[in-house]
Design an enzyme around this catalytic site. Sequence first.
Site, PDB file in Angstrom:
ATOM      1  N   ASP A   1       0.833  -1.207   0.000  1.00  0.00           N
ATOM      2  CA  ASP A   1       0.000   0.000   0.000  1.00  0.00           C
ATOM      3  C   ASP A   1       0.868   1.257   0.000  1.00  0.00           C
ATOM      4  O   ASP A   1       2.097   1.181   0.130  1.00  0.00           O
ATOM      5  CB  ASP A   1      -0.908  -0.053   1.241  1.00  0.00           C
ATOM      6  CG  ASP A   1      -2.327   0.371   0.929  1.00  0.00           C
ATOM      7  OD1 ASP A   1      -2.517   1.183   0.007  1.00  0.00           O
ATOM      8  OD2 ASP A   1      -3.254  -0.094   1.631  1.00  0.00           O
TER       9      ASP A   1
ATOM     10  N   ASP B   1      -9.890   3.176  -4.274  1.00  0.00           N
ATOM     11  CA  ASP B   1     -10.594   1.929  -3.944  1.00  0.00           C
ATOM     12  C   ASP B   1     -11.955   1.828  -4.655  1.00  0.00           C
ATOM     13  O   ASP B   1     -12.681   2.805  -4.790  1.00  0.00           O
ATOM     14  CB  ASP B   1     -10.811   1.825  -2.428  1.00  0.00           C
ATOM     15  CG  ASP B   1      -9.489   1.627  -1.690  1.00  0.00           C
ATOM     16  OD1 ASP B   1      -8.428   1.583  -2.341  1.00  0.00           O
ATOM     17  OD2 ASP B   1      -9.528   1.520  -0.456  1.00  0.00           O
TER      18      ASP B   1
HETATM   19  C1  GLA Z   1      -5.976   0.915   0.832  1.00  0.00           C
HETATM   20  C2  GLA Z   1      -6.057  -0.128  -0.276  1.00  0.00           C
HETATM   21  C3  GLA Z   1      -7.183  -1.108   0.046  1.00  0.00           C
HETATM   22  C4  GLA Z   1      -6.933  -1.779   1.382  1.00  0.00           C
HETATM   23  C5  GLA Z   1      -6.795  -0.711   2.460  1.00  0.00           C
HETATM   24  C6  GLA Z   1      -6.347  -1.278   3.792  1.00  0.00           C
HETATM   25  O1  GLA Z   1      -7.097   1.719   0.849  1.00  0.00           O
HETATM   26  O2  GLA Z   1      -6.266   0.509  -1.496  1.00  0.00           O
HETATM   27  O3  GLA Z   1      -7.304  -2.084  -0.976  1.00  0.00           O
HETATM   28  O4  GLA Z   1      -5.767  -2.572   1.317  1.00  0.00           O
HETATM   29  O5  GLA Z   1      -5.811   0.278   2.091  1.00  0.00           O
HETATM   30  O6  GLA Z   1      -6.264  -0.267   4.747  1.00  0.00           O
END
Ligand code: GLA
Length: 516
Positions: A160, A216
Amino acid sequence: MKQIPILFLLGLGCLATGADQPASQTAAVHDTSDGLALTPPMGWYPWNQFGEAQDEDLIKSIADAMVKSGMRDAGYGFVGPDEGICFARAADGRLTTVLKRYPSGLRGLGDYIHGLGLKYALYTDAGTRTCSKGMPGTKGHESDDMRSFADWRCDYVKIDWCNAEGMNEGVSYQRLYQAQRATGRPIVHSACSWGDGKPWTGWGAASSHLWRTTSDVCVPGKIDWNNAMKIAFFNQALYQSAGPGYWNDPDMLIVGMPDMTDARNRTIFSLWCIMASPLIAGNNVCSMTPATLAVLTNMEAIGVNQDPLGIQGHVIRSGDGISVWAGKRLYDGSQTVVLCNQQAAPAEVKVSRAELGLDESATLFVRDLWQHQTTGPLPKDISLTVPAGDVAMLRIAATNAFPIPPIISTDTYRLSLKASGTAPQSLAANLTARTAGTDALPLWKVRPNLPPWLTVNVTQNGKCQTFSHTVNTAGLKQGAYHAIVRADNTEPRSNKPLSALYYDVDLEIPQDVGQK
Ligand code: GLA
């Protein structure tokens, strides 16, 4: 949620939904010698449905359900915790498992997953902390952390980009990639900077096997349909920057989540398949409906996604809620078309031979990949009524054969043997690899760099190949021995390499063993 730029399509004319220029796409440089992710990775991650509510029991029960439901054999291999608060940093700087949530330890969880014929996925962050700040990030600990991931027998790591202020994406992901490769364990590297730093412009392919292109797809437990469609449209325009071993990743699947109808499930799955996107399911596999399972394990659609040529399809025409997705030539010379109707009423959608780059006189057989029916030869152009909010996913060929390429699964990824006594022994163990494709596969070729105590022989029985192992303990000293076996194969129609098949062999020698 970050703003998604509106698109202009390269190549086939101006079709998409808006105004901004796309970021330029650069010819990717990706080293495929590791044989990893030569087709888009498939698996399951907990985030979309469960958020941080993850622990060992959840991951194990999902892994069990993936085997039982047939998802494993349909190609879904990678599984493991996302931001599931699974490790902490000890005073000496090393990562340690949060045993309260993962009592078997992260290595123990990996062994469980491997024993089911699944591959082990883990999660971390390139910055100082993960997004929730509940886990340490890798900044300043890149080599040690990648060593821990290798020791835990991880096969896939999602990295991430939270708490990374002042850091450069390309430099940071490259540093982690090198640290990971230096461990000697083959690990699929998934960069998750949500498109920050534009990974499709070159650094993504140089440092990763896949990279997120957008923010996301949803917040945990709650889909956002318009956002999912925007993400699909953004991602499709980047089609020139992906290929075998390096993929654009529009985020995990929302198939089977609350508020997903059958039509929406088909739509997302078809778009992810034609875009050669990673198929990382995000639903509760333990309680999914038969209809959701039928979408996730539609082998005709998965065959498109897992095509050995690895071409990413894209939108060739769109307007008024109707879009035509194509440009995905497949390994047998056929091609895929998705007709997507986001209007509130059924719509008749036509596609001409010319739009598909075909001769006016070309013979066309059309396979409907959701109805599982073939029509043809078609006298004219393709014309179909697509129900409201639904898709038609078609495969078009000059003959009425529609083969499915190799889709590999195994009954285990870990063989564990234990000697007894001090006299030399010959120990044996088998691993079976199976293809869910329709074509016959050549024999897997095991790399010859095995330790002297191990020999492997491969034999074929229809769609299954058995890897027979003989372990000779003569002269081995007390201790734990480990080998990573690599086998390679080539898809015969396209002559393209399949993703390498890797697995672990462990040998325990409780006492020194004499020579013969
Ligand atoms: C980010 C990523 C997600 C997930 C979250 C976890 O937003 O894009 O897919 O892994 O972190 O906190």
